[in-house]
Design an enzyme around this catalytic site. Structure first.
Site: not given
Ligand code: FRU
Length: 505
Positions: A31, A213
């Site tokens: 990420d 998420e």
């Protein structure tokens, strides 16, 4: 996500290393974290394994750019230790030193990240939110001694995105984070980034196939009108995307400083699997995950970057020593078309300096049943702008990174109003059973024709269709020698109104 031990990757990888997308030099990344534009520099922190090229030892890596197209890697910004892994989060410029981390006239940058506490640590098994600060513009970081600052005793509470709310309800910090397994975004408020008060929760709603998420929350003017502002809540989920695995969805609505109210909820509560295509997706491809936007981007632009990979096979993609690229930075806007409001995305960098002389141009050309290689259009780093009008063909489009007949197909099936990316013959697909795929997205013709802008960058394809309302992002691993660009049609003919190929990089 899974943890696995490294397998050797035989492929010589640097033919896969992208020219325009960020990769860590010789380590793993996932990420994007803490995206912020500060003192003329775009900072990209990211989930990084400083010791290897599979997921593990999670720390924040760091890269910077001034043009969003070329990036410089720096030392690890925030490292894991014996007590905690450093999971995803965000960075804010604490201009008024509300946190007290500032020194003299220097206002701090403050990172808000998830401490994933390790076995044997005081908070074993818990995910809680922690702070670190930088007084040198984001290059070196100090962990706050009072961490964690927000602990719910939860094992699945992560990915804080903090924004400065400045609206009807006042001026304060707002955190959006997730209770991942509950499909909930939780909203918190703070005056000093250290003490947090629960405001509200949102979800479950729309896609709830996996865990939620990496949320984000931001205002955007509708059709550029500053008097008409809507709020967008983005939520990544894994798995459960429209073409399997990791993906990001978004909701459009309002945020009053306490509560987000969605105007685009299709299914409240747990997902109805039959309705997946009705949800709003940031990207319909397999490889666009954990998308998040920059803080303080210049000119009020809303710029996003995503991780270009999918947890289904992320640790197995055949690159070495690095693994996983970031997406191109995209500029996001909210536009009305046919009475509907949607996000529209376009690549954010300034391409003019990168483009070589225009390579190839076609207009008013009929594509017949079969495959026709375009002599003189080969390449591995390209921007392709194409406009098609359907004819009798049931499917037509382009074959990228091809060797004559085989390659990655980017096509249209006009009868089904779908865009497709078919990577079954894209090159190496053998490294994971779920990689080989044909993926689709709904796309509408505009005045009878289909417009696509496609960025090809060695190991990736990013398709912007319908003016950027529909995007598809996918990884591919073609042979170094597969550089052809071809057109194809199935079961009839179609027309290329215009095709322009620009070599980049
Ligand atoms: C998303 C994610 C986050 C977490 C991070 C750990 O890809 O699972 O929820 O913070 O990755 O690396």
């Amino acid at each position: 996500m899974e943890t696995i031990t490294p397998t050797s990757t035989a492929a010589t990888a640097d033919s896969y290393r992208p020219a325009l997308h960020y990769t860590a030099q010789d380590t793993w990344l996932n990420d994007p974290n803490g995206l912020i534009f500060h003192e003329g520099v775009y900072h990209l922190y990211y989930q990084n394994n400083p010791l290897g090229n599979v997921w593990g030892n999670m720390s924040w890596g760091h890269a910077t750019s001034t043009d969003l197209l070329s990036w410089t890697e720096h030392a690890v910004a925030i490292a894991c230790d014996e007590n905690e892994d450093i999971f995803s989060g965000s960075v804010v410029h604490d201009r008024h030193n509300t946190s007290g981390f500032g020194s003299g006239s220097v206002a701090p940058l403050v990172a808000i990240y998830t401490s994933a506490f390790k076995p044997g640590s005081q908070y074993e098994g818990v995910q809680a939110q922690s702070l670190a600060y930088s007084l040198d513009g984001g290059y070196s970081w100090t962990k706050h001694t009072g961490n964690p600052v927000l602990n719910r005793g939860s094992a699945e509470f992560r990915d804080p995105k903090v924004i400065r709310y400045d609206g009807g309800a006042g001026s304060y910090w707002v955190m959006v984070a997730v209770e991942a397994k509950d499909f909930q975004v939780v909203f918190y408020k703070s005056r000093d980034l250290k003490n947090w008060e629960l405001l509200s929760t949102f979800g479950p709603a729309n896609a709830t196939g996996g865990v939620w998420e990496c949320p984000d929350l931001f205002p955007l003017p509708v059709d550029g009108d500053p008097e008409n502002v809507k709020w967008v809540l983005t939520v990544n989920l894994n798995p459960g995307g429209p073409n399997n695995g990791s993906a990001g969805q978004y909701f459009i609505g309002d945020f009053d400083g306490t509560t987000f109210t969605s105007a685009s909820t299709v299914t409240d509560g747990l997902q109805d699997p039959g309705r997946l295509s009705e949800y709003r997706w940031l990207d319909w491809g397999r490889d666009y995950y954990a998308a998040v936007s920059f803080s303080d981007a210049p000119d009020n632009r809303r710029l996003m970057i995503a991780w270009m990979n999918n947890w289904e096979y992320a640790n197995h993609i055949p690159t070495t020593p690095w693994r996983s690229p970031m997406s191109l930075a995209r500029e996001i806007s909210l536009q009305t078309s046919d009475g509907n409001l949607s996000l529209v995305q376009r690549p954010a960098g300034d391409w003019t300096d990168l483009a070589d002389a225009e390579l190839f141009r076609l207009s008013g050309t009929t594509i017949h049943d079969g495959v026709q290689v375009l002599a003189g259009a080969a390449g591995t780093v390209q921007r392709i702008d194409v406009n098609f009008t359907p004819g009798s063909a049931e499917e037509f489009g382009l074959i990228l990174r091809g060797d004559g007949v085989k390659g990655t197909r980017v096509g249209i099936r006009p009868g089904q109003a779908t865009l497709l990316v078919d990577r079954r013959e894209s090159g190496r697909t053998d490294f994971h059973a779920s990689f080989s795929s044909i993926d689709t997205a709904p796309v509408l013709a505009k005045q009878g024709s289909y417009d696509l802008t496609i960025f090809v960058d060695r190991c990736s394809v990013e398709v912007f269709a319908q003016g950027g309302k529909v995007t598809m992002t996918e990884l591919i691993f073609p042979a170094e020698t597969s550089t052809d660009l071809a057109v194809y049609a199935v079961g009839g003919a179609a027309t290329i109104n215009s095709l322009q190929v620009t070599q980049l990089g």
